[in-house]
Design a protein around this motif. Sequence first.
Motif, PDB file in Angstrom:
ATOM      1  N   HIS A  58      -4.011   9.270  -2.612  1.00 57.07           N
ATOM      2  CA  HIS A  58      -4.480  10.644  -2.788  1.00 57.07           C
ATOM      3  C   HIS A  58      -3.701  11.545  -1.844  1.00 57.07           C
ATOM      4  O   HIS A  58      -3.541  11.234  -0.658  1.00 57.07           O
ATOM      5  N   LYS A  59      -3.197  12.648  -2.380  1.00 53.76           N
ATOM      6  CA  LYS A  59      -2.479  13.610  -1.552  1.00 53.76           C
ATOM      7  C   LYS A  59      -2.751  15.017  -2.068  1.00 53.76           C
ATOM      8  O   LYS A  59      -2.630  15.284  -3.267  1.00 53.76           O
ATOM      9  N   GLU A  64      -3.686  11.369   2.201  1.00 52.92           N
ATOM     10  CA  GLU A  64      -4.993  11.398   2.868  1.00 52.92           C
ATOM     11  C   GLU A  64      -5.678  10.036   2.809  1.00 52.92           C
ATOM     12  O   GLU A  64      -6.429   9.669   3.713  1.00 52.92           O
ATOM     13  N   SER A  65      -5.395   9.276   1.745  1.00 55.14           N
ATOM     14  CA  SER A  65      -6.019   7.962   1.621  1.00 55.14           C
ATOM     15  C   SER A  65      -5.165   7.095   0.712  1.00 55.14           C
ATOM     16  O   SER A  65      -4.300   7.576  -0.010  1.00 55.14           O
ATOM     17  N   GLY A  66      -5.435   5.796   0.769  1.00 53.45           N
ATOM     18  CA  GLY A  66      -4.695   4.834  -0.023  1.00 53.45           C
ATOM     19  C   GLY A  66      -3.896   3.887   0.839  1.00 53.45           C
ATOM     20  O   GLY A  66      -3.857   4.013   2.082  1.00 53.45           O
ATOM     21  N   ILE A  67      -3.265   2.922   0.196  1.00 55.70           N
ATOM     22  CA  ILE A  67      -2.499   1.881   0.875  1.00 55.70           C
ATOM     23  C   ILE A  67      -1.100   1.820   0.270  1.00 55.70           C
ATOM     24  O   ILE A  67      -0.944   1.877  -0.942  1.00 55.70           O
ATOM     25  N   ASP A  80      -2.458   1.337   5.781  1.00 52.19           N
ATOM     26  CA  ASP A  80      -3.710   1.816   5.200  1.00 52.19           C
ATOM     27  C   ASP A  80      -3.932   3.224   5.738  1.00 52.19           C
ATOM     28  O   ASP A  80      -4.276   3.406   6.903  1.00 52.19           O
ATOM     29  N   PHE A  81      -3.708   4.212   4.893  1.00 55.09           N
ATOM     30  CA  PHE A  81      -3.761   5.594   5.366  1.00 55.09           C
ATOM     31  C   PHE A  81      -5.180   6.050   5.692  1.00 55.09           C
ATOM     32  O   PHE A  81      -5.365   7.036   6.404  1.00 55.09           O
ATOM     33  N   ASP A  82      -6.184   5.340   5.203  1.00 54.85           N
ATOM     34  CA  ASP A  82      -7.557   5.641   5.588  1.00 54.85           C
ATOM     35  C   ASP A  82      -7.802   5.336   7.067  1.00 54.85           C
ATOM     36  O   ASP A  82      -8.696   5.910   7.683  1.00 54.85           O
ATOM     37  N   ARG A  83      -6.995   4.413   7.613  1.00 55.49           N
ATOM     38  CA  ARG A  83      -7.175   3.984   9.000  1.00 55.49           C
ATOM     39  C   ARG A  83      -6.052   4.463   9.915  1.00 55.49           C
ATOM     40  O   ARG A  83      -5.983   4.054  11.077  1.00 55.49           O
ATOM     41  N   ARG A 106       0.458   6.427  15.753  1.00 59.69           N
ATOM     42  CA  ARG A 106       0.615   6.928  14.390  1.00 59.69           C
ATOM     43  C   ARG A 106       2.093   6.997  14.006  1.00 59.69           C
ATOM     44  O   ARG A 106       2.501   6.535  12.932  1.00 59.69           O
TER      45      ARG A 106
END
Length: 260
Positions: free
Chosen positions: A14-15, A60-63, A72-75, A83
Amino acid sequence: MTSSPPLLRAHGLHKSFGDRSVLRGVDLEASQGTATALLGPSGSGKTTLLRCLNALDVPESGIVSIADVEVDFDRLPASGRGREAILRGLRAQSGMVFQQHHLFPHLTALQNIIEGPVTAQRRPRDEAVAEGRALLAQVGLGDREDAYPSQLSGGQQQRVGIARALAITPRVVLFDEPTSALDPEIVGEVLAVIRDLASQGWTMLIVTHEVRFAEAVADQVLFLDDGVVIERGTPAQVIGDPERERTRRFLRRVLNPGVE
């Protein structure tokens, strides 16, 4: 006999940019040595998808995983050196070829190619020069190593850009509409280089509007619309016999401009 895992995998990407959601849960897999073509209308998310795979744009989220590197972009930490180290590790796995070649104007063709290996990867200069010369020969520019970008045609500059991306020995090569800024007469020379790379077994993702080229070179085709992959399969399936009306309409317009 079990098949090997994909070299590249993206899941649930997701972006957004401001209030605009550009990628909405994109999944993608690519095996080693395959070419994947990304088709779709302007604004569908194709370029953003490539930039997320390379972490030039951070989802923003996803792998995303390439070879043994997974993010893992959620983490992902919100800031700090941790980072940046994670993002650099992912970026090191792929080479990017842009719509505009973005060569350094004050460096020769060869100097542009060896900049990454010498400066970023700390490889011995003599080794980088030898490999750079071999790459220039591979893209048909062995006699132009001392030429500056202003002395090269658009197609030649783009071929230097391809050689530069290969010089860092990436696991995956990402092409973002590599012929879109070129005069029609010289598009073929760049596509010929990409076709040659496909025959050599480079793993490639290619955003392109050159549908017939994608049909000839790609092992799989993904069609994106409004930030979602709405159709995927072999070129024969997606280009030759698409299931979705949105895909069929796009192909009609691209292959038969001015005819509905």
